[in-house]
Design a protein around this motif. Sequence first.
Motif, PDB file in Angstrom:
ATOM      1  N   UNK A  26       0.816  -1.215   0.000  1.00 54.70           N
ATOM      2  CA  UNK A  26       0.000   0.000   0.000  1.00 54.70           C
ATOM      3  C   UNK A  26       0.847   1.261   0.000  1.00 54.70           C
ATOM      4  N   UNK A  27       1.730   1.407   0.970  1.00 55.70           N
ATOM      5  CA  UNK A  27       2.552   2.617   1.088  1.00 55.70           C
ATOM      6  C   UNK A  27       3.956   2.206   1.489  1.00 55.70           C
ATOM      7  N   UNK A  37       9.466   2.983   6.806  1.00 52.23           N
ATOM      8  CA  UNK A  37       8.182   2.434   7.216  1.00 52.23           C
ATOM      9  C   UNK A  37       7.362   2.128   5.978  1.00 52.23           C
ATOM     10  N   UNK A  38       6.387   1.241   6.158  1.00 50.53           N
ATOM     11  CA  UNK A  38       5.588   0.795   5.024  1.00 50.53           C
ATOM     12  C   UNK A  38       4.255   0.273   5.532  1.00 50.53           C
ATOM     13  N   UNK A  39       3.316   0.149   4.624  1.00 49.97           N
ATOM     14  CA  UNK A  39       2.008  -0.394   4.958  1.00 49.97           C
ATOM     15  C   UNK A  39       1.616  -1.443   3.932  1.00 49.97           C
ATOM     16  N   UNK A  40       1.033  -2.534   4.421  1.00 52.34           N
ATOM     17  CA  UNK A  40       0.539  -3.611   3.572  1.00 52.34           C
ATOM     18  C   UNK A  40      -0.790  -4.061   4.153  1.00 52.34           C
ATOM     19  N   UNK A  49       4.644  -1.421   9.064  1.00 52.40           N
ATOM     20  CA  UNK A  49       5.993  -1.909   9.337  1.00 52.40           C
ATOM     21  C   UNK A  49       6.864  -0.704   9.664  1.00 52.40           C
ATOM     22  N   UNK A  50       7.634  -0.821  10.748  1.00 55.66           N
ATOM     23  CA  UNK A  50       8.519   0.270  11.136  1.00 55.66           C
ATOM     24  C   UNK A  50       9.919  -0.209  11.453  1.00 55.66           C
ATOM     25  N   UNK A  51      10.773   0.742  11.742  1.00 53.85           N
ATOM     26  CA  UNK A  51      12.179   0.481  12.057  1.00 53.85           C
ATOM     27  C   UNK A  51      12.322   0.135  13.540  1.00 53.85           C
TER      28      UNK A  51
END
Length: 124
Positions: A26-27, A37-40, A49-51
């Motif tokens: 997603x992002x 960071x990211x989004x699924x 998802x982060x560090x």
Amino acid sequence: MSPCLFYTDPAAGFAFLLEAFGLEKRVVREVDGRVVDAQAGIGPCTVIVGQARDEARFRPASRLPAVHVGVMVAVEDVDAYFRHVEEAGAVIEYLPRDMSYGLREYGARDLKGNLRFFASRLTG
């Protein structure tokens, strides 16, 4: 609600979520070419998802003494989903089984030990 998972390598954690658990991208936010960071997600559900850091509040699951949280994901066909996740190399915590609370589910861990439960409602 959107669970937040912390990885020492967010890019690898994110890639594993996409490949093994079939989440859709997603992002993705990058700084200096690195995923920070990211989004699924699946359907209306999103995982962030982060560090991970050495601070106590952002340690990855693999550095904690016990399971601290699990993410439950509803899927249409839990047995088919299980076969995909197993083939992708996730650590299987327990095989698909009918639960007394009306779900057929199994448990699996990602590459850093985060626990996931995948389930379908039992019918009949």
